[in-house]
Scaffold this active site. Sequence first.
Site, PDB file in Angstrom:
ATOM      1  N   CYS A  46      -0.053  42.717  46.094  1.00  5.87           N
ATOM      2  CA  CYS A  46       1.043  41.803  46.368  1.00  5.87           C
ATOM      3  C   CYS A  46       0.547  40.245  47.037  1.00  5.87           C
ATOM      4  O   CYS A  46      -0.673  40.558  47.894  1.00  5.87           O
ATOM      5  CB  CYS A  46       1.698  43.010  47.331  1.00  5.87           C
ATOM      6  N   CYS A  48       0.952  39.043  49.772  1.00  8.67           N
ATOM      7  CA  CYS A  48       0.450  39.301  51.026  1.00  8.67           C
ATOM      8  C   CYS A  48      -0.980  39.827  51.685  1.00  8.67           C
ATOM      9  O   CYS A  48      -0.824  39.682  52.642  1.00  8.67           O
ATOM     10  CB  CYS A  48       1.979  40.043  51.978  1.00  8.67           C
TER      11      CYS A  48
END
Length: 136
Positions: A46, A48
């Site tokens: 992802c 993040c």
Amino acid sequence: MYPDYLVAPMRQELTDVGFEDLRTPEEVDTAINQDGTVFVVVNSVCGCAAANARPAAKAAIQNDKKPSKIVTVFAGVEKDAVDKARSYMAPYPPSSPSMALFKDGKLVHMIERHHIEGRPAQMIADNLVAAFDEYC
């Protein structure tokens, strides 16, 4: 499950700075169940993880006080190894990315995904450094 060729650069981002890549539940057991401190990063594909978690982990291990061992497992790739690592992180629910610090096999500090999303990497690194200073 993500193909290895896709996650290789994301995995390498941590292994290039000294993280041991754990791929089996047995490797996770061996890493966590030892004397000293072990920093575990549950890596992820992802955004993040890319913008916040991996940079924070890399910055934090530059601290003078640091864990005896630094390891990583990759969510969405080595399911059994990740499940084993997460079993040591209870009562925290599974999340990725996430980071945990163990001392003598016991969980002493946890950073969940909701502590990573939307926070600057340096803020996360500062949190980790404070934990390293306290426990390492």
